[in-house]
Design a protein around this motif. Structure first.
Motif, PDB file in Angstrom:
ATOM      1  N   ASP A  62      37.026  41.174  44.467  1.00 20.60           N
ATOM      2  CA  ASP A  62      36.626  40.324  43.345  1.00 20.60           C
ATOM      3  C   ASP A  62      36.430  38.881  43.778  1.00 20.60           C
ATOM      4  O   ASP A  62      35.488  38.226  43.346  1.00 20.60           O
ATOM      5  CB  ASP A  62      37.677  40.380  42.233  1.00 20.60           C
ATOM      6  CG  ASP A  62      37.558  41.622  41.383  1.00 20.60           C
ATOM      7  OD1 ASP A  62      36.464  42.204  41.338  1.00 20.60           O
ATOM      8  OD2 ASP A  62      38.569  42.021  40.785  1.00 20.60           O
ATOM      9  N   ILE A  63      37.311  38.386  44.617  1.00 19.93           N
ATOM     10  CA  ILE A  63      37.185  37.002  45.086  1.00 19.93           C
ATOM     11  C   ILE A  63      35.930  36.828  45.932  1.00 19.93           C
ATOM     12  O   ILE A  63      35.228  35.826  45.825  1.00 19.93           O
ATOM     13  CB  ILE A  63      38.451  36.580  45.858  1.00 19.93           C
ATOM     14  CG1 ILE A  63      39.626  36.447  44.884  1.00 19.93           C
ATOM     15  CG2 ILE A  63      38.232  35.284  46.617  1.00 19.93           C
ATOM     16  CD1 ILE A  63      40.973  36.304  45.556  1.00 19.93           C
ATOM     17  N   THR A  66      32.424  38.538  43.164  1.00 22.33           N
ATOM     18  CA  THR A  66      32.115  38.330  41.751  1.00 22.33           C
ATOM     19  C   THR A  66      32.690  37.024  41.233  1.00 22.33           C
ATOM     20  O   THR A  66      33.515  36.391  41.874  1.00 22.33           O
ATOM     21  CB  THR A  66      32.687  39.483  40.894  1.00 22.33           C
ATOM     22  OG1 THR A  66      34.108  39.483  41.002  1.00 22.33           O
ATOM     23  CG2 THR A  66      32.135  40.821  41.325  1.00 22.33           C
ATOM     24  N   ASN A  67      32.254  36.671  40.027  1.00 20.31           N
ATOM     25  CA  ASN A  67      32.785  35.488  39.349  1.00 20.31           C
ATOM     26  C   ASN A  67      33.996  35.827  38.493  1.00 20.31           C
ATOM     27  O   ASN A  67      34.749  34.949  38.126  1.00 20.31           O
ATOM     28  CB  ASN A  67      31.705  34.865  38.461  1.00 20.31           C
ATOM     29  CG  ASN A  67      30.549  34.347  39.273  1.00 20.31           C
ATOM     30  OD1 ASN A  67      30.724  33.965  40.424  1.00 20.31           O
ATOM     31  ND2 ASN A  67      29.374  34.338  38.684  1.00 20.31           N
ATOM     32  N   ILE A  68      34.137  37.098  38.135  1.00 20.70           N
ATOM     33  CA  ILE A  68      35.241  37.544  37.287  1.00 20.70           C
ATOM     34  C   ILE A  68      36.301  38.171  38.180  1.00 20.70           C
ATOM     35  O   ILE A  68      36.076  39.206  38.800  1.00 20.70           O
ATOM     36  CB  ILE A  68      34.755  38.541  36.227  1.00 20.70           C
ATOM     37  CG1 ILE A  68      33.684  37.894  35.365  1.00 20.70           C
ATOM     38  CG2 ILE A  68      35.908  39.044  35.390  1.00 20.70           C
ATOM     39  CD1 ILE A  68      33.004  38.845  34.441  1.00 20.70           C
ATOM     40  N   ILE A  69      37.457  37.566  38.237  1.00 18.05           N
ATOM     41  CA  ILE A  69      38.516  38.061  39.117  1.00 18.05           C
ATOM     42  C   ILE A  69      39.387  39.044  38.348  1.00 18.05           C
ATOM     43  O   ILE A  69      39.906  38.716  37.281  1.00 18.05           O
ATOM     44  CB  ILE A  69      39.358  36.889  39.664  1.00 18.05           C
ATOM     45  CG1 ILE A  69      38.474  36.015  40.532  1.00 18.05           C
ATOM     46  CG2 ILE A  69      40.552  37.403  40.442  1.00 18.05           C
ATOM     47  CD1 ILE A  69      39.144  34.788  41.070  1.00 18.05           C
ATOM     48  N   TYR A 116      32.418  43.509  32.715  1.00 12.98           N
ATOM     49  CA  TYR A 116      31.399  42.475  32.869  1.00 12.98           C
ATOM     50  C   TYR A 116      30.655  42.235  31.561  1.00 12.98           C
ATOM     51  O   TYR A 116      30.271  41.111  31.258  1.00 12.98           O
ATOM     52  CB  TYR A 116      30.409  42.847  33.962  1.00 12.98           C
ATOM     53  CG  TYR A 116      30.982  42.755  35.356  1.00 12.98           C
ATOM     54  CD1 TYR A 116      32.029  41.905  35.659  1.00 12.98           C
ATOM     55  CD2 TYR A 116      30.468  43.529  36.386  1.00 12.98           C
ATOM     56  CE1 TYR A 116      32.558  41.824  36.921  1.00 12.98           C
ATOM     57  CE2 TYR A 116      30.996  43.460  37.664  1.00 12.98           C
ATOM     58  CZ  TYR A 116      32.026  42.603  37.921  1.00 12.98           C
ATOM     59  OH  TYR A 116      32.550  42.523  39.182  1.00 12.98           O
ATOM     60  N   THR A 120      30.431  38.546  30.174  1.00 10.40           N
ATOM     61  CA  THR A 120      29.139  37.902  30.414  1.00 10.40           C
ATOM     62  C   THR A 120      28.063  38.287  29.415  1.00 10.40           C
ATOM     63  O   THR A 120      26.985  37.721  29.438  1.00 10.40           O
ATOM     64  CB  THR A 120      28.623  38.237  31.828  1.00 10.40           C
ATOM     65  OG1 THR A 120      28.410  39.639  31.924  1.00 10.40           O
ATOM     66  CG2 THR A 120      29.585  37.762  32.884  1.00 10.40           C
TER      67      THR A 120
END
Length: 161
Positions: A62-63, A66-69, A116, A120
């Motif tokens: 995730d780190i 993506t932007n969502i952790i 997501y 988002t």
């Protein structure tokens, strides 16, 4: 010793996933080698090791990607928890593992897409396309490879009386 070997396998898989397999796709499907590895680990080593490895690899992934952790970490944790739990009596053989990998791949794609969508507001378009079937097949192939590899390098105690 098995915990250390599992950690090394996860680190190698995360490195390969982040460097090699993110740029490589087949008909639009990205290869995910972490999920089949976690399923094989959860079948062979049990709940403690597999859920810890799932959280670690999911957070690192995730780190990095993506932007969502936490979305992939949650998905990996839930999948490995159910597979390794003694409560649900999932068989530990190769055929059941391939079927479990196929079902878990679909569940992972749906769960991560849903998370997501919540954060988002991107639609679910394209989630159930041909790439999902290809990703499931690729995950099953990689599960077979990881299952054989883990059976060779891990010490699994057998008690005989």
């Amino acid at each position: 010793m098995n915990k250390f070997k599992a950690f090394i396998l996860i680190v190698i898989a995360v490195i390969l996933q982040s460097t090699l397999f993110t740029n490589f796709n087949i008909l639009g499907a990205n290869i995910n080698i972490i999920l089949p590895l976690l399923i094989a680990l959860s079948q062979i080593l049990g709940q403690n090791v597999s859920t810890n490895c799932a959280l670690f690899s999911g957070l690192v992934e995730d780190i990095l990607f993506t932007n969502i952790i936490g979305a992939r970490a949650l998905s990996y944790f839930i999948i490995t928890y159910f597979i390794s739990s003694k409560r649900y009596h999932i068989s530990k053989d190769l055929k059941t593992g391939i079927l479990t990998t196929a079902i878990s791949s679909i569940a992972h794609i749906i769960l991560v897409s849903f998370i997501y969508f919540i954060f988002t507001r991107k639609s679910f378009e394209g989630v159930f396309d041909l790439y999902m079937i290809i990703e499931v097949i690729l995950n099953c192939i990689f599960y077979f490879i990881f299952y054989k590899l883990i059976k060779k390098i891990m010490y699994i105690p057998t008690y005989r009386f």
